[in-house]
Design an enzyme around this catalytic site. Structure first.
Site, PDB file in Angstrom:
ATOM      1  N   ASP A  71       0.510  -1.341  -0.008  1.00  0.00           N
ATOM      2  CA  ASP A  71      -0.002  -0.102   0.009  1.00  0.00           C
ATOM      3  C   ASP A  71       0.498   0.971   0.268  1.00  0.00           C
ATOM      4  O   ASP A  71       0.988   2.458  -0.978  1.00  0.00           O
ATOM      5  CB  ASP A  71      -0.541   0.530   1.065  1.00  0.00           C
ATOM      6  CG  ASP A  71      -0.301  -0.833   2.504  1.00  0.00           C
ATOM      7  OD1 ASP A  71       0.615  -0.469   2.351  1.00  0.00           O
ATOM      8  OD2 ASP A  71      -1.021  -0.553   3.693  1.00  0.00           O
ATOM      9  N   ASP A 481       3.362   0.522  13.316  1.00  0.00           N
ATOM     10  CA  ASP A 481       2.510  -0.480  12.976  1.00  0.00           C
ATOM     11  C   ASP A 481       3.283  -1.988  13.950  1.00  0.00           C
ATOM     12  O   ASP A 481       2.710  -2.725  14.749  1.00  0.00           O
ATOM     13  CB  ASP A 481       2.377  -1.271  11.700  1.00  0.00           C
ATOM     14  CG  ASP A 481       1.538  -0.427  11.288  1.00  0.00           C
ATOM     15  OD1 ASP A 481       0.511   0.723  12.156  1.00  0.00           O
ATOM     16  OD2 ASP A 481       1.445  -0.099   9.320  1.00  0.00           O
TER      17      ASP A 481
END
Length: 889
Positions: A71, A481
């Site tokens: 992404d 993350d």
């Protein structure tokens, strides 16, 4: 987990990164800019994965040719010989950083050398550039780009649907692209060079994740989400007649053309109330399979179904693996075994708890089995075993109670593909990695199949901060993350990320300069502390206590001896403590949200910056005083560091194009500053081991110098600069952090926003040296001996990629060079980087470009190229610089 990326990296981009992307103010025209070049080897500090992989694409014609899209971190090609992934978009530069987000990939099944990528990260204002379609005729070794009149969203909601980009399997000059934001369906008839809207396509989509979102992120119309061809309705060289298109519209999700795209109509009888995430066609049996969810993903989705459409009769059959009433998730990942087309698999992509689910049918969806089921709740019976020994951090250090397990089978499992040439190989993406198996058919025989990470080479972490202590581990990283890692060996995957606590995103870290065993980090966590400490160089951690009101990590600084800390968290003002944060006191004289750092010599001196003002504390962070200095950047897109070993020596980088922007140096603790006139823009600054004979540490910066964006090194306190990266190694945005290694001259660690931690090592074995003046006229015929290393780095049917290293082994410096050789097998160069090349017949001449003309004695310069070959691809047997024959290494 990937849920945090929207709240951390994305919003940070909106606030900070974008300030650095518009065109810059002109540099001081009176400044003398000195640039030189060096040849660096670039690698990743291995983490293996660390991000969401929303798309996997296998070529249907050539065995073992596969691609993955991420992404925000570019695209990758599978290397079967090494079982690794090769990055393909590292050449994306600073101004086009959004083109590291890949919303779709297409591999040409007629000509496997051709591959296409639809790129762009955000469709709202966070990404300043429009999307583009990149096309390659050498499997991604080099690219040509066509800019689009609209934006694409590789990191937008709905990014796991697809593929939006597709090549006609019969007439490969025809491609289709589904656009977001109401921009419709687009077509190219010249292999992706030009594009035009299919104006008669009847539905541009209308689904928005959250129409009330004023940022434009969740409120974007997700548009047209996939294109699928029925290859049986065309012949080689003639356009395929039946084309299916998925639209983000809960009531009208699938359309078809039966005349090669001339007309379109909604498929009658289709399910409503759902979005078709995928449409996969089995042309052998005449079935279009569709996976449905009530949401666009990749995080959300509460209900779902799987359907089969008979292309010949128009019959719809609900083949959902479980009843709709029993779903608490949507379906997305969808694949057909091309060797056994009746075999279909699907994923419950949004089943976060207790785990994702994978379903398999061997009778075209009539019956299904599950990857796992309950034996007696909460105990599970798995059809698989998981081996994460190559990436042990995938357990997250967790020991959950049943029915949860560690490691998890996955989450956000929107991509799932069976190798079209190998029924035993399946690959699927998660929010953290790529998993795969090579004994999948064990599923059908009742024995267990083995799932392992299939991700080496694919590095997708977003880097927030970096540190390289003078002893202990060479690298500590703060990541989005997955928190961050302690690397004791850059070539090996660490056993675990930072834990106790495990921040979803680590926002800042620091170590005590004279006591590097003391380390502190801050970060974001849904519930729990936002600061942690280590007394063994980051190997083990314990949580600190938050002051009242803290909502996010912010920045943190450790005193040079580790005796105290200053913390500027989100949600509260700047705080200081002695010891390890069992209690905190508010600092005075400095505004909330300031960036904080420590002096690397004086344990009681700390620094801060906020909105153009520099602040200094000499009492351990209790009180700060604003510096009288003016002219610093007005905004907060700034990073600064104090030099180890010298009290009060501080460097500050940052700014924006509508104001002050560049690199500043203070030798009196920030009381006054000198702006370097030879630096146009700078966004991060770091220090490393001094060059041989130098009295000052080596500077590294992500900057624009002499009109060129890149990674630069200075061994003479910024008087001259060496660009150490090249156009093939740019990695989009690199402004978050940079640091040299205090133990290894020339080694630099570079942050990226989605390509992990990059580190570079110099080929300059002499220990460095300053740059030279590029305004001096180059000598077209350098004298002295030379050595050439010619290496074929990649080769495929009809094409290859090569790197050339030219070393000046004489006693005098070159101020310009030309290298000549003759190809032995009539090879032809198609594209060159870091040099200008010409070719007449088999004879090739490669000449320096402006920034790498100067090659000191004992130094090297490198360049690369792609080319074509047939028959054999032999290496040249002789090279010349001017009239001088070079030794071949």
């Amino acid at each position: 987990m990937r849920r945090t990326r929207i709240l951390t990296a994305v919003l940070a981009l909106a606030a900070g990164l974008l300030a650095g992307t518009p065109p810059a103010l002109a540099a001081d025209s009176t400044a003398k800019v000195s640039l030189a070049a060096d040849t660096y080897t670039w690698k990743n500090a291995r983490i293996d994965g660390g991000g969401f992989v929303p798309g996997i694409v296998f070529n249907r014609k050539e065995k073992n040719l596969a691609y993955a899209r991420t992404d925000i971190g570019g695209a990758y090609r599978w290397q079967e010989s090494s079982k690794t992934w090769t990055p393909l978009l590292d050449s994306v530069g600073w101004d086009d950083w959004g083109h590291t987000g890949v919303v779709s990939l297409a591999s040409d099944s007629v000509d496997p050398n051709k591959v296409y990528a639809a790129v762009g990260t955000y469709t709202n204002s966070w990404d300043p550039t429009n999307g583009a379609v990149m096309r390659s005729s050498n499997r991604g070794a080099s690219w040509q780009k066509t800019d689009l009149p609209f934006k694409l969203g590789g990191n937008m909601p709905g990014r796991g649907m697809g593929e939006r980009l597709a090549v006609d399997p019969n007439k490969n000059s025809v491609l289709y692209l589904g656009a977001p934001s109401g921009k419709g369906l687009w077509r190219s008839t010249d292999s992706g060079a030009t594009w035009s809207q299919v104006t008669n396509f009847p539905n541009v989509g209308n689904y928005q994740q959250d129409p009330s979102d004023t940022s434009g992120y969740a409120s974007d119309n997700q548009g047209i989400v996939w294109v699928t061809f029925d290859e049986k309705t065309g012949t080689s060289g003639s356009a395929t007649q039946a084309i299916y298109v998925g639209v983000a519209d809960l009531q009208n999700s699938v359309y078809r053309s039966t005349d090669g795209g001339a007309t379109w109509s909604r498929l009658a009888g289709q399910p409503t109330g759902y979005l078709a995430h995928k449409g996969v066609l089995d042309a052998v049996n005449g079935y279009l399979y569709l996976s449905y969810s009530d949401k666009g993903g990749p995080y959300d989705g509460g209900k779902g179904q799987v359907w089969r459409y008979a292309t010949a009769t128009g019959t719809w059959t609900n083949i959902s693996p479980v009843a709709e009433a029993d779903t608490y998730y949507g379906f997305s990942g969808l694949t057909v075994d091309r060797q056994k087309p009746g075999t279909v698999m699907a994923t419950a992509y949004s089943s976060w708890w207790p785990d994702t689910q994978i379903f398999r049918s061997t009778d075209s969806g009539a019956t299904w089995t599950k990857a796992w089921d309950y034996s007696s709740y909460p105990n599970r019976a798995n059809r698989y075993t998981m081996d994460v020994s190559s990436s042990p951090w995938l357990t997250w250090g967790a020991n959950p109670s049943p029915p949860e397990q560690s490691p998890k089978l996955g989450w956000m499992t929107e991509s799932l593909e069976i190798d079209p040439f190998n029924s035993n190989r399946m690959v699927y993406g998660t929010g953290a990695t790529l998993y795969g198996t090579e004994n999948l058919t064990n599923w059908d025989s009742g024995s267990q199949f083995t799932i392992k990470p299939m991700v080496q080479g694919l590095e997708e972490t977003a880097v927030q901060d970096l540190a390289s202590p003078p002893s202990g581990a060479p690298l500590l990283s703060a990541l989005g993350d997955v928190g961050g890692f302690r690397h004791t060996d850059l070539t090996k995957v660490p056993s675990m990320m930072f834990t106790s606590p495990n921040f979803t995103t680590t926002t800042s870290l620091d170590f005590a300069e004279t006591n590097p065993n003391t380390v502190v980090r801050t970060g974001n966590l849904d519930s729990g502390p936002h600061i942690a400490f280590s007394t063994d160089n980051g190997a083990n951690w314990f949580a600190g206590t938050d002051p009242s009101g803290v909502s996010g990590g912010g920045t943190v600084a450790a005193a040079s001896d580790g005796s105290r800390f200053v913390w500027s968290p989100e949600g509260a003002g700047v705080q200081y403590t002695t010891g390890f944060g069992s209690s905190w006191s508010a600092s005075s004289g400095i505004p909330a949200g300031a960036i904080v750092e420590s002096d690397r010599v004086d344990a009681k001196t700390f620094y801060g910056f906020k909105s153009g003002k520099f602040y200094v504390s000499t009492d351990g962070g209790a009180t700060f005083t604003a510096s009288p200095a003016t002219g610093l950047p007005a905004g907060d897109s700034v990073r600064f560091k104090a030099l180890p070993g010298v009290k009060g020596d501080v460097w500050l980088a940052g700014g924006a194009s509508d104001g002050a922007y560049g690199l500043w140096h203070s030798t009196n603790g920030g009381t006054s500053w000198t702006k370097l006139a030879n630096v146009d823009q700078a966004d991060a600054i770091g220090f490393g081991k001094a060059a041989t004979g130098a009295s000052y540490q080596t500077l590294y910066t992500s900057a624009k110098i002499g009109g060129v964006r890149g990674i630069f090194r200075s061994t003479d306190k910024g008087v001259s600069w060496t660009r150490i990266n090249d156009d093939a190694h740019q990695w989009g945005w690199t402004g978050a952090a940079i640091t040299g290694d205090p133990r290894v001259y020339g080694r630099v660690y570079v942050s990226t926003n989605g390509r992990g931690v990059i580190y570079g090592d110099t080929s300059d074995t002499s220990g460095g040296g300053g740059g030279t003046d590029p305004t001096d006229p180059p000598d077209p015929t350098p004298t002295g001996s030379c050595t050439v290393t010619y290496k074929i780095t990649n080769q495929w049917s009809g094409g290859f990629q090569a790197d050339v290293q030219l070393s000046n082994t004489g006693s005098g410096a070159w101020t310009g060079w030309t290298l000549g050789w003759t190809f032995p097998n009539a090879q032809t160069i198609s594209q060159t980087w870091n040099a200008e090349s010409t070719q007449t017949g088999s004879a090739v001449t490669a000449k320096n470009v402006g920034w790498n003309a100067n090659v000191a004695a004992g130094s090297s310069v490198g360049f690369g190229f792609t080319g074509s070959w047939s028959g054999t691809n032999g290496k040249p047997t002789a090279f010349k610089v001017g009239d001088q024959n070079c030794t071949i290494a």
